[in-house]
Scaffold this motif. Structure first.
Motif, PDB file in Angstrom:
ATOM      1  N   THR A   1       0.880  -1.158   0.062  1.00 14.03           N
ATOM      2  CA  THR A   1      -0.130   0.411  -0.293  1.00 14.03           C
ATOM      3  C   THR A   1       1.025   1.190   0.305  1.00 14.03           C
ATOM      4  O   THR A   1       0.362   2.114  -0.689  1.00 14.03           O
ATOM      5  CB  THR A   1      -1.100  -0.355   0.312  1.00 14.03           C
ATOM      6  OG1 THR A   1      -1.698  -1.374   1.446  1.00 14.03           O
ATOM      7  CG2 THR A   1      -1.118   1.294   1.591  1.00 14.03           C
TER       8      THR A   1
ATOM      9  N   SER B   1     -17.679   9.781  -4.711  1.00 12.01           N
ATOM     10  CA  SER B   1     -18.300   9.106  -3.904  1.00 12.01           C
ATOM     11  C   SER B   1     -19.495   8.827  -3.373  1.00 12.01           C
ATOM     12  O   SER B   1     -19.871   7.731  -2.991  1.00 12.01           O
ATOM     13  CB  SER B   1     -17.849   8.967  -2.139  1.00 12.01           C
ATOM     14  OG  SER B   1     -16.394   9.724  -2.035  1.00 12.01           O
TER      15      SER B   1
ATOM     16  N   ILE C   1     -10.850   8.160  -6.023  1.00 12.98           N
ATOM     17  CA  ILE C   1      -9.690   7.320  -5.451  1.00 12.98           C
ATOM     18  C   ILE C   1      -9.645   6.469  -5.652  1.00 12.98           C
ATOM     19  O   ILE C   1      -7.974   6.173  -5.941  1.00 12.98           O
ATOM     20  CB  ILE C   1      -9.580   7.291  -3.566  1.00 12.98           C
ATOM     21  CG1 ILE C   1      -7.696   7.625  -3.592  1.00 12.98           C
ATOM     22  CG2 ILE C   1      -9.462   6.682  -3.153  1.00 12.98           C
ATOM     23  CD1 ILE C   1      -7.274   8.217  -4.197  1.00 12.98           C
ATOM     24  N   GLY C   2     -10.064   5.144  -5.680  1.00  9.00           N
ATOM     25  CA  GLY C   2     -10.668   3.487  -6.631  1.00  9.00           C
ATOM     26  C   GLY C   2      -9.711   3.871  -7.700  1.00  9.00           C
ATOM     27  O   GLY C   2      -9.396   2.744  -8.093  1.00  9.00           O
TER      28      GLY C   2
ATOM     29  N   TRP D   1     -12.772  -4.209  -7.160  1.00  5.66           N
ATOM     30  CA  TRP D   1     -13.260  -3.970  -6.092  1.00  5.66           C
ATOM     31  C   TRP D   1     -14.950  -3.040  -6.371  1.00  5.66           C
ATOM     32  O   TRP D   1     -15.145  -3.309  -4.857  1.00  5.66           O
ATOM     33  CB  TRP D   1     -12.483  -2.712  -5.283  1.00  5.66           C
ATOM     34  CG  TRP D   1     -12.713  -1.373  -6.512  1.00  5.66           C
ATOM     35  CD1 TRP D   1     -11.435  -1.164  -7.167  1.00  5.66           C
ATOM     36  CD2 TRP D   1     -12.799   0.205  -6.575  1.00  5.66           C
ATOM     37  NE1 TRP D   1     -11.293   0.000  -7.505  1.00  5.66           N
ATOM     38  CE2 TRP D   1     -12.924   0.699  -7.487  1.00  5.66           C
ATOM     39  CE3 TRP D   1     -14.314   0.213  -5.606  1.00  5.66           C
ATOM     40  CZ2 TRP D   1     -13.328   2.182  -7.519  1.00  5.66           C
ATOM     41  CZ3 TRP D   1     -14.769   1.323  -6.731  1.00  5.66           C
ATOM     42  CH2 TRP D   1     -14.525   2.212  -6.877  1.00  5.66           C
TER      43      TRP D   1
ATOM     44  N   ARG E   1     -13.073  -2.966   0.751  1.00  2.64           N
ATOM     45  CA  ARG E   1     -12.193  -2.932  -0.267  1.00  2.64           C
ATOM     46  C   ARG E   1     -12.937  -0.690  -0.994  1.00  2.64           C
ATOM     47  O   ARG E   1     -12.366   0.204  -1.463  1.00  2.64           O
ATOM     48  CB  ARG E   1     -11.072  -2.922  -1.650  1.00  2.64           C
ATOM     49  CG  ARG E   1     -10.268  -2.494  -1.719  1.00  2.64           C
ATOM     50  CD  ARG E   1      -8.840  -3.871  -2.768  1.00  2.64           C
ATOM     51  NE  ARG E   1      -8.018  -2.708  -2.402  1.00  2.64           N
ATOM     52  CZ  ARG E   1      -6.548  -2.202  -1.981  1.00  2.64           C
ATOM     53  NH1 ARG E   1      -6.908  -3.287  -0.222  1.00  2.64           N
ATOM     54  NH2 ARG E   1      -6.077  -1.837  -2.326  1.00  2.64           N
ATOM     55  N   LYS E   2     -14.320  -1.222  -1.245  1.00  2.46           N
ATOM     56  CA  LYS E   2     -14.553  -0.398  -1.905  1.00  2.46           C
ATOM     57  C   LYS E   2     -15.360   0.975  -0.715  1.00  2.46           C
ATOM     58  O   LYS E   2     -14.888   1.719  -0.587  1.00  2.46           O
ATOM     59  CB  LYS E   2     -15.978  -0.480  -2.796  1.00  2.46           C
ATOM     60  CG  LYS E   2     -17.014   0.491  -3.226  1.00  2.46           C
ATOM     61  CD  LYS E   2     -18.097  -0.793  -3.429  1.00  2.46           C
ATOM     62  CE  LYS E   2     -19.337   0.930  -4.424  1.00  2.46           C
ATOM     63  NZ  LYS E   2     -20.315   0.458  -4.632  1.00  2.46           N
TER      64      LYS E   2
ATOM     65  N   TYR F   1     -11.998   2.838   0.030  1.00  2.00           N
ATOM     66  CA  TYR F   1     -11.427   3.712  -1.176  1.00  2.00           C
ATOM     67  C   TYR F   1     -12.472   5.288  -1.023  1.00  2.00           C
ATOM     68  O   TYR F   1     -12.437   5.935  -1.077  1.00  2.00           O
ATOM     69  CB  TYR F   1     -11.851   3.362  -2.763  1.00  2.00           C
ATOM     70  CG  TYR F   1     -10.822   2.319  -3.596  1.00  2.00           C
ATOM     71  CD1 TYR F   1      -9.823   2.607  -2.942  1.00  2.00           C
ATOM     72  CD2 TYR F   1     -10.657   1.062  -3.829  1.00  2.00           C
ATOM     73  CE1 TYR F   1      -8.904   2.366  -3.387  1.00  2.00           C
ATOM     74  CE2 TYR F   1      -9.390   0.740  -4.592  1.00  2.00           C
ATOM     75  CZ  TYR F   1      -8.799   1.205  -4.014  1.00  2.00           C
ATOM     76  OH  TYR F   1      -7.232   0.335  -4.376  1.00  2.00           O
ATOM     77  N   THR F   2     -14.152   4.876  -0.426  1.00  2.44           N
ATOM     78  CA  THR F   2     -14.605   5.658  -0.240  1.00  2.44           C
ATOM     79  C   THR F   2     -14.945   6.709   0.465  1.00  2.44           C
ATOM     80  O   THR F   2     -14.561   7.996   0.803  1.00  2.44           O
ATOM     81  CB  THR F   2     -16.235   4.986  -0.013  1.00  2.44           C
ATOM     82  OG1 THR F   2     -16.735   4.327  -1.150  1.00  2.44           O
ATOM     83  CG2 THR F   2     -18.034   5.946   0.393  1.00  2.44           C
TER      84      THR F   2
ATOM     85  N   SER G   1     -12.095   8.884  -0.390  1.00  2.00           N
ATOM     86  CA  SER G   1     -12.009   9.412  -0.949  1.00  2.00           C
ATOM     87  C   SER G   1     -12.728  11.155  -0.320  1.00  2.00           C
ATOM     88  O   SER G   1     -12.710  12.476  -0.671  1.00  2.00           O
ATOM     89  CB  SER G   1     -13.076   8.977  -2.107  1.00  2.00           C
ATOM     90  OG  SER G   1     -11.851   8.280  -3.041  1.00  2.00           O
TER      91      SER G   1
ATOM     92  N   THR H   1      -5.625   7.730   3.609  1.00  2.37           N
ATOM     93  CA  THR H   1      -5.783   6.703   2.802  1.00  2.37           C
ATOM     94  C   THR H   1      -4.932   5.511   2.736  1.00  2.37           C
ATOM     95  O   THR H   1      -5.188   4.449   2.764  1.00  2.37           O
ATOM     96  CB  THR H   1      -5.213   7.118   1.582  1.00  2.37           C
ATOM     97  OG1 THR H   1      -5.953   9.108   0.759  1.00  2.37           O
ATOM     98  CG2 THR H   1      -5.293   6.250  -0.008  1.00  2.37           C
TER      99      THR H   1
ATOM    100  N   LEU I   1      -7.190   2.028   3.930  1.00  2.00           N
ATOM    101  CA  LEU I   1      -6.492   0.927   2.777  1.00  2.00           C
ATOM    102  C   LEU I   1      -5.874  -0.169   3.403  1.00  2.00           C
ATOM    103  O   LEU I   1      -5.609  -1.481   3.217  1.00  2.00           O
ATOM    104  CB  LEU I   1      -5.396   1.336   1.543  1.00  2.00           C
ATOM    105  CG  LEU I   1      -6.446   1.891   0.623  1.00  2.00           C
ATOM    106  CD1 LEU I   1      -5.132   2.372  -0.563  1.00  2.00           C
ATOM    107  CD2 LEU I   1      -7.976   1.601   0.213  1.00  2.00           C
TER     108      LEU I   1
END
Length: 272
Positions: free
Chosen positions: A21, A125, A132-133, A146, A153-154, A157-158, A161, A206, A210
């Motif tokens: 990461t 988002s 960001i995803g 994702w 993982r989604k 990312y949300t 973001s 981030t 992650l």
């Protein structure tokens, strides 16, 4: 494997995930050099303008150093996307400032870009496709897997973001009032000061989100495995076709070859 070995292996996997990461974020956002390329043109502009109030000299110096940074990357055969984005940003600022003959307008395109990017992070988002995803998916070799195959993982990312969007909105809330009320030097120094800290905060958040998320699904590895399986199946099919051709098209039975089966039937007929 003993009970003592399992936590060690899990810790190692978690450390590997965090390392991956960190490396991906470093690559995606340009690392230390990317930050230097982001800060240096604006810093040079405000420094020169503070010393002599010469818009043209400040603008030309900022643009020149941006071009030099791109040339350095080209000579070193390094990725130039961050340096090129810096050149375009500085070029817009230079053109806008010179056309309006207002030094503060050197910063306006970048400020508008920051505001637009903040809104993009938040809107995407809300739409279920966090920006960001979309940025990091190819870096992690997961593309858009994702969205439907990795809900944890989604979610990460949300969250990331939203963090980026809110941080950039806060930055814009500081800069736009200064654009109207402060002079060029004050706006410039505040903007330079706010270049790195909000960025580092967003990158750190981030990383936190992650690092706790499920591992990415390597869709490139899956595609390669599927291609290898298809090649193996094709080779096996060709091998069977060659064997059938060599035996005249007859397939072996459960007790031996087709010829052996015929001999057995012939023997039974002779006995009868």
């Amino acid at each position: 494997m003993t009970s003592l070995d399992k936590p060690t292996e899990e810790t190692t996997e978690a450390d590997d995930s965090r390392a991956v990461t960190e490396a991906a974020l470093f690559e995606a956002f340009g690392g230390v050099r990317g930050m230097i390329e982001t800060v240096l043109p604006g810093l040079l502009f405000v420094t020169i303008f503070t010393l002599n109030n010469d818009l043209h000299m400040s603008a030309i110096a900022a643009l020149a150093v941006s071009v030099v940074l791109v040339v350095v990357r080209l000579v070193m055969k390094d990725t130039v996307k961050h340096a090129f984005s810096g050149v375009f940003g500085v070029a817009f600022g230079v053109v806008f400032a010179m056309m309006t003959d207002n030094a503060k307008n050197f910063y306006l395109p970048g400020m508008l870009y920051t505001l637009g990017l903040a809104l993009a992070y938040i809107v995407t988002s809300l739409a279920g496709v966090p920006l960001i995803g979309l940025i990091l998916g190819p870096v992690f070799k997961e593309n858009l897997s994702w969205r439907t195959r990795n809900p944890g993982r989604k979610k990460a990312y949300t969250k990331a973001s939203y963090a980026w969007g809110l941080i950039l909105l806060a930055k814009s809330a500081i800069l736009f009032p200064l654009y109207w009320w402060a002079d060029t030097e004050q706006l410039g120094w505040v903007l330079v000061t706010l270049k790195i800290p909000p960025f580092l905060l967003a990158v750190w958040l981030t990383w936190v989100f992650l690092a706790k998320a499920p591992a990415p699904i390597d869709v490139f590895a899956e595609m390669e495995a599927a291609e290898e399986a298809e090649k193996a199946e094709k080779a096996e099919r060709e091998r069977r076709e060659r064997e059938q051709g060599e035996t005249g098209g007859a397939l072996p039975g459960p007790s031996g070859s087709a010829g052996e089966a015929a001999d057995l039937r012939g023997g039974r007929h002779r006995k009868a």
